[in-house]
Design a protein around this motif. Structure first.
Motif, PDB file in Angstrom:
ATOM      1  N   GLY A 146      18.137   5.101  -3.299  1.00  0.00           N
ATOM      2  CA  GLY A 146      19.357   5.877  -3.501  1.00  0.00           C
ATOM      3  C   GLY A 146      20.618   5.156  -3.098  1.00  0.00           C
ATOM      4  O   GLY A 146      21.711   5.714  -3.186  1.00  0.00           O
ATOM      5  N   SER A 147      20.511   3.893  -2.666  1.00  0.00           N
ATOM      6  CA  SER A 147      21.695   3.166  -2.215  1.00  0.00           C
ATOM      7  C   SER A 147      21.505   1.672  -2.418  1.00  0.00           C
ATOM      8  O   SER A 147      20.388   1.196  -2.649  1.00  0.00           O
ATOM      9  N   PHE A 148      22.622   0.946  -2.321  1.00  0.00           N
ATOM     10  CA  PHE A 148      22.614  -0.515  -2.331  1.00  0.00           C
ATOM     11  C   PHE A 148      23.850  -0.968  -1.570  1.00  0.00           C
ATOM     12  O   PHE A 148      24.969  -0.577  -1.910  1.00  0.00           O
ATOM     13  N   SER A 149      23.657  -1.773  -0.550  1.00  0.00           N
ATOM     14  CA  SER A 149      24.784  -2.171   0.304  1.00  0.00           C
ATOM     15  C   SER A 149      25.236  -3.599   0.084  1.00  0.00           C
ATOM     16  O   SER A 149      26.413  -3.909   0.177  1.00  0.00           O
ATOM     17  N   GLY A 150      24.304  -4.526  -0.162  1.00  0.00           N
ATOM     18  CA  GLY A 150      24.681  -5.905  -0.355  1.00  0.00           C
ATOM     19  C   GLY A 150      23.744  -6.855   0.358  1.00  0.00           C
ATOM     20  O   GLY A 150      22.722  -6.454   0.926  1.00  0.00           O
ATOM     21  N   PRO A 151      24.075  -8.146   0.340  1.00  0.00           N
ATOM     22  CA  PRO A 151      23.170  -9.158   0.904  1.00  0.00           C
ATOM     23  C   PRO A 151      22.896  -8.987   2.390  1.00  0.00           C
ATOM     24  O   PRO A 151      21.779  -9.251   2.848  1.00  0.00           O
ATOM     25  N   ALA A 152      23.889  -8.562   3.145  1.00  0.00           N
ATOM     26  CA  ALA A 152      23.683  -8.394   4.591  1.00  0.00           C
ATOM     27  C   ALA A 152      22.618  -7.338   4.860  1.00  0.00           C
ATOM     28  O   ALA A 152      21.745  -7.512   5.726  1.00  0.00           O
ATOM     29  N   ALA A 153      22.667  -6.238   4.116  1.00  0.00           N
ATOM     30  CA  ALA A 153      21.686  -5.174   4.303  1.00  0.00           C
ATOM     31  C   ALA A 153      20.294  -5.616   3.859  1.00  0.00           C
ATOM     32  O   ALA A 153      19.284  -5.258   4.477  1.00  0.00           O
ATOM     33  N   ILE A 154      20.236  -6.417   2.780  1.00  0.00           N
ATOM     34  CA  ILE A 154      18.946  -6.915   2.311  1.00  0.00           C
ATOM     35  C   ILE A 154      18.324  -7.831   3.357  1.00  0.00           C
ATOM     36  O   ILE A 154      17.131  -7.733   3.684  1.00  0.00           O
ATOM     37  N   ALA A 155      19.134  -8.753   3.898  1.00  0.00           N
ATOM     38  CA  ALA A 155      18.631  -9.660   4.927  1.00  0.00           C
ATOM     39  C   ALA A 155      18.152  -8.885   6.155  1.00  0.00           C
ATOM     40  O   ALA A 155      17.099  -9.195   6.737  1.00  0.00           O
ATOM     41  N   LYS A 156      18.915  -7.867   6.525  1.00  0.00           N
ATOM     42  CA  LYS A 156      18.533  -7.053   7.687  1.00  0.00           C
ATOM     43  C   LYS A 156      17.224  -6.312   7.438  1.00  0.00           C
ATOM     44  O   LYS A 156      16.377  -6.178   8.343  1.00  0.00           O
ATOM     45  N   GLU A 157      17.039  -5.824   6.197  1.00  0.00           N
ATOM     46  CA  GLU A 157      15.805  -5.107   5.875  1.00  0.00           C
ATOM     47  C   GLU A 157      14.586  -6.013   6.023  1.00  0.00           C
ATOM     48  O   GLU A 157      13.565  -5.619   6.608  1.00  0.00           O
ATOM     49  N   TYR A 158      14.681  -7.232   5.506  1.00  0.00           N
ATOM     50  CA  TYR A 158      13.548  -8.149   5.605  1.00  0.00           C
ATOM     51  C   TYR A 158      13.332  -8.627   7.037  1.00  0.00           C
ATOM     52  O   TYR A 158      12.191  -8.797   7.471  1.00  0.00           O
ATOM     53  N   ASP A 159      14.421  -8.838   7.763  1.00  0.00           N
ATOM     54  CA  ASP A 159      14.281  -9.244   9.167  1.00  0.00           C
ATOM     55  C   ASP A 159      13.633  -8.145  10.001  1.00  0.00           C
ATOM     56  O   ASP A 159      12.998  -8.420  11.025  1.00  0.00           O
ATOM     57  N   GLY A 160      13.815  -6.904   9.569  1.00  0.00           N
ATOM     58  CA  GLY A 160      13.282  -5.782  10.331  1.00  0.00           C
ATOM     59  C   GLY A 160      11.828  -5.446  10.024  1.00  0.00           C
ATOM     60  O   GLY A 160      11.262  -4.533  10.636  1.00  0.00           O
ATOM     61  N   ILE A 161      11.214  -6.169   9.075  1.00  0.00           N
ATOM     62  CA  ILE A 161       9.810  -5.894   8.744  1.00  0.00           C
ATOM     63  C   ILE A 161       8.919  -6.500   9.824  1.00  0.00           C
ATOM     64  O   ILE A 161       8.944  -7.709  10.081  1.00  0.00           O
ATOM     65  N   ALA A 162       8.141  -5.680  10.455  1.00  0.00           N
ATOM     66  CA  ALA A 162       7.227  -6.160  11.496  1.00  0.00           C
ATOM     67  C   ALA A 162       6.011  -6.825  10.861  1.00  0.00           C
ATOM     68  O   ALA A 162       5.551  -6.406   9.788  1.00  0.00           O
ATOM     69  N   ASP A 163       5.510  -7.866  11.512  1.00  0.00           N
ATOM     70  CA  ASP A 163       4.314  -8.537  11.006  1.00  0.00           C
ATOM     71  C   ASP A 163       3.155  -7.558  10.899  1.00  0.00           C
ATOM     72  O   ASP A 163       2.340  -7.633   9.958  1.00  0.00           O
ATOM     73  N   SER A 164       3.083  -6.639  11.844  1.00  0.00           N
ATOM     74  CA  SER A 164       1.991  -5.656  11.841  1.00  0.00           C
ATOM     75  C   SER A 164       2.060  -4.734  10.627  1.00  0.00           C
ATOM     76  O   SER A 164       1.022  -4.261  10.140  1.00  0.00           O
ATOM     77  N   ALA A 165       3.290  -4.465  10.116  1.00  0.00           N
ATOM     78  CA  ALA A 165       3.426  -3.600   8.940  1.00  0.00           C
ATOM     79  C   ALA A 165       2.803  -4.266   7.713  1.00  0.00           C
ATOM     80  O   ALA A 165       2.189  -3.594   6.867  1.00  0.00           O
ATOM     81  N   VAL A 166       2.954  -5.583   7.607  1.00  0.00           N
ATOM     82  CA  VAL A 166       2.387  -6.317   6.474  1.00  0.00           C
ATOM     83  C   VAL A 166       0.865  -6.362   6.582  1.00  0.00           C
ATOM     84  O   VAL A 166       0.155  -6.090   5.606  1.00  0.00           O
ATOM     85  N   SER A 167       0.353  -6.701   7.765  1.00  0.00           N
ATOM     86  CA  SER A 167      -1.101  -6.781   7.943  1.00  0.00           C
ATOM     87  C   SER A 167      -1.750  -5.401   7.793  1.00  0.00           C
ATOM     88  O   SER A 167      -2.841  -5.284   7.230  1.00  0.00           O
ATOM     89  N   SER A 168      -1.063  -4.356   8.238  1.00  0.00           N
ATOM     90  CA  SER A 168      -1.604  -3.002   8.091  1.00  0.00           C
ATOM     91  C   SER A 168      -1.672  -2.584   6.630  1.00  0.00           C
ATOM     92  O   SER A 168      -2.639  -1.945   6.189  1.00  0.00           O
ATOM     93  N   GLU A 169      -0.642  -2.948   5.857  1.00  0.00           N
ATOM     94  CA  GLU A 169      -0.649  -2.633   4.431  1.00  0.00           C
ATOM     95  C   GLU A 169      -1.769  -3.374   3.718  1.00  0.00           C
ATOM     96  O   GLU A 169      -2.447  -2.806   2.857  1.00  0.00           O
ATOM     97  N   LEU A 170      -1.995  -4.617   4.088  1.00  0.00           N
ATOM     98  CA  LEU A 170      -3.085  -5.385   3.482  1.00  0.00           C
ATOM     99  C   LEU A 170      -4.442  -4.751   3.818  1.00  0.00           C
ATOM    100  O   LEU A 170      -5.305  -4.612   2.939  1.00  0.00           O
ATOM    101  N   SER A 171      -4.611  -4.354   5.062  1.00  0.00           N
ATOM    102  CA  SER A 171      -5.870  -3.718   5.472  1.00  0.00           C
ATOM    103  C   SER A 171      -6.098  -2.411   4.730  1.00  0.00           C
ATOM    104  O   SER A 171      -7.229  -2.107   4.312  1.00  0.00           O
ATOM    105  N   ALA A 172      -5.039  -1.623   4.547  1.00  0.00           N
ATOM    106  CA  ALA A 172      -5.162  -0.350   3.839  1.00  0.00           C
ATOM    107  C   ALA A 172      -5.474  -0.571   2.363  1.00  0.00           C
ATOM    108  O   ALA A 172      -6.234   0.192   1.750  1.00  0.00           O
ATOM    109  N   MET A 173      -4.893  -1.625   1.777  1.00  0.00           N
ATOM    110  CA  MET A 173      -5.121  -1.918   0.363  1.00  0.00           C
ATOM    111  C   MET A 173      -6.573  -2.241   0.075  1.00  0.00           C
ATOM    112  O   MET A 173      -7.177  -1.688  -0.854  1.00  0.00           O
ATOM    113  N   VAL A 174      -7.129  -3.146   0.844  1.00  0.00           N
ATOM    114  CA  VAL A 174      -8.474  -3.640   0.527  1.00  0.00           C
ATOM    115  C   VAL A 174      -9.552  -2.587   0.802  1.00  0.00           C
ATOM    116  O   VAL A 174     -10.715  -2.783   0.415  1.00  0.00           O
ATOM    117  N   LYS A 175      -9.178  -1.492   1.455  1.00  0.00           N
ATOM    118  CA  LYS A 175     -10.134  -0.405   1.660  1.00  0.00           C
ATOM    119  C   LYS A 175     -10.253   0.486   0.426  1.00  0.00           C
ATOM    120  O   LYS A 175     -11.155   1.320   0.343  1.00  0.00           O
TER     121      LYS A 175
END
Length: 439
Positions: free
Chosen positions: A388-417
């Motif tokens: 519902g929104s778009f702010s710009g490059p600063a917000a995009i960079a902040k979003e990716y910087d805020g992704i925890a490593d555990s969130a990625v590994s948890s998503e992978l674990s949930a997928m393969v199940k």
């Protein structure tokens, strides 16, 4: 002889006059010291030595009373103006409307609103506009790219209410048929179509091929457009717009008579997780895709895609991510061992790989903003449709910087199940069947 002497005399006289009129030495420009004039104005013909710095993309988002969301930015040097209808993808087709989304995509910028196709295209051309139309399972988009100065003058071309002239419908069906024929010759496109069939079922709107060999009736094409191409829920994106408020006012006036549409939300695709195989031994090559359902945000899915690509690089396995799916692709001459390589890739995502993947995903997202006005418009539209929104490059960079490593590994674990979806085409005699895949 007299003529020759006279010519020589005149030439000599002309040369003498020119020599006398021209200075003996052309003076070179020399910098003058002055306390009254700034240094960057000493040589007015040269570029500024301290130009104004380039501006980063900053977006503004407004939802009009009609339900249309308008998103603009003012830093792009050219303007791309597009309108995206999230209910106009083939995933919204009824059973008897199969192919309507594709043909309606080909009906873009055709006759309507008391304007002929020729007039519409001529008007676009005179304003320097380059039109484009796109559609897939999730949405349909039409728009144009033009100079900033002329972009708003042809905004009304996006508001054309198609009159479905017989010749336009005929041409659209022929155009769609040619695109379908071309798609059938591409192994990658056919693999994609089969993967969706495996993931959602070949008889569902999400699993059916976007390219249909037999078009629906003209009445069904019209009814699909009347239902799907409405302002309510659509997103109008414009780059290179300096005054967002004035642009919104102009959009409201120009599109005031456009079809309203409904506020109904699109139903999510129902994931099944199956198999689709097309055996063609004469191809001499096997293409295999393995996908899993993913409910992660696009940012997390992109990180996961990069992580799987890194993990599978040495084995020749590539990863992909689309709305609702994350998966792997590989190919070889006989198909042997492709699925095993994919399964090994799923287990090779380490914490170090995830850290690298986050950097690559952020870089890819930021570079998309610098890929031209049309790519920027697509990125802005996708963000608005998702969040519902778009702010710009600063917000995009902040979003990716805020992704925890555990969130990625948890998503992978949930997928393969979950049950995987397998698509294979070509010489696939050695590719295992879906039931033989052990996670």
């Amino acid at each position: 002889a007299p003529c020759t002497n006279n010519s020589f005399t005149m030439a000599s006289l002309t040369a003498a006059l020119l020599k006398k009129a021209l200075p003996r030495q052309i003076p070179l420009a020399k910098k003058e010291f002055s306390s009254l004039v700034a240094q960057d104005l000493e040589f007015p013909g040269l570029p500024d030595v301290s130009p104004e710095p380039a501006k980063a993309t900053e977006a503004s988002v407004t939802t009009l009373p009609s339900g249309l969301t308008v998103v603009t930015e003012g830093a792009c040097s050219t303007s791309t103006v597009s309108i995206t209808y999230p209910k106009a993808g083939s995933g919204e087709e009824a059973l008897d409307e199969a192919g309507a989304a594709h043909i309606n995509k080909c009906m873009g910028f055709k006759s309507g609103s008391d304007m002929s196709t020729l007039y519409i295209m001529r008007t676009m051309e005179m304003a320097g506009g380059v039109p484009f139309t796109k559609a897939d399972r999730y949405s349909a988009t039409l728009g144009y790219t033009a100079n900033r100065e002329t972009a708003t003058s042809i905004l009304g071309m996006l508001a054309v209410d198609s009159s479905f002239e017989l010749w336009d419908v005929r041409d659209a069906k022929k155009h769609a048929s040619l695109e379908a024929e071309e798609a059938s010759t591409s192994a990658q496109i056919m693999l994609t179509e089969n993967l969706f069939a495996a993931a959602y079922g070949p008889q569902t709107s999400a699993g059916r091929s976007f390219f249909m060999s037999t078009p629906p009736s003209s009445d069904l094409i019209k009814s699909f457009r009347a239902r799907a191409y409405g302002m309510n829920g659509a997103v109008l994106t414009a780059t290179g717009v300096s005054d967002h408020t004035a642009f919104c006012a102009e959009v409201s006036e120009i599109l005031k008579d456009s079809p309203a549409g409904t506020a109904d939300k699109s139903d999510a695709f129902t994931y099944i997780g199956g198999e689709s195989r097309v055996s063609a031994p004469s191809a001499g090559y096997a293409h295999v895709a393995l996908a899993f359902e993913s409910t992660a945000t696009s940012a997390v899915a992109n990180v996961l895609k990069q992580a799987l690509s890194i993990a599978g690089m040495e084995a020749g396995v590539e990863a992909f991510a689309t709305k609702g799916l994350v998966g792997l692709y590989a190919g070889s001459e006989d198909g042997a061992g492709l699925v095993d390589s994919m399964m090994n890739t799923l287990g090779a995502v380490t914490p170090d790989v995830i850290k690298r993947a986050k950097t690559l995903a952020k870089f890819e997202a930021l570079m998309a903003l610098d890929g031209g006005s049309q790519t920027l418009a697509e990125t802005m539209t996708a963000s608005v449709l998702e969040s519902g929104s778009f702010s710009g490059p600063a917000a995009i960079a902040k979003e990716y910087d805020g992704i925890a490593d555990s969130a990625v590994s948890s998503e992978l674990s949930a997928m393969v199940k979950k049950k995987p979806s397998l698509a294979a085409i070509g010489d696939i005699g050695l590719v295992p069947y879906h039931a033989d895949i052990k996670l």
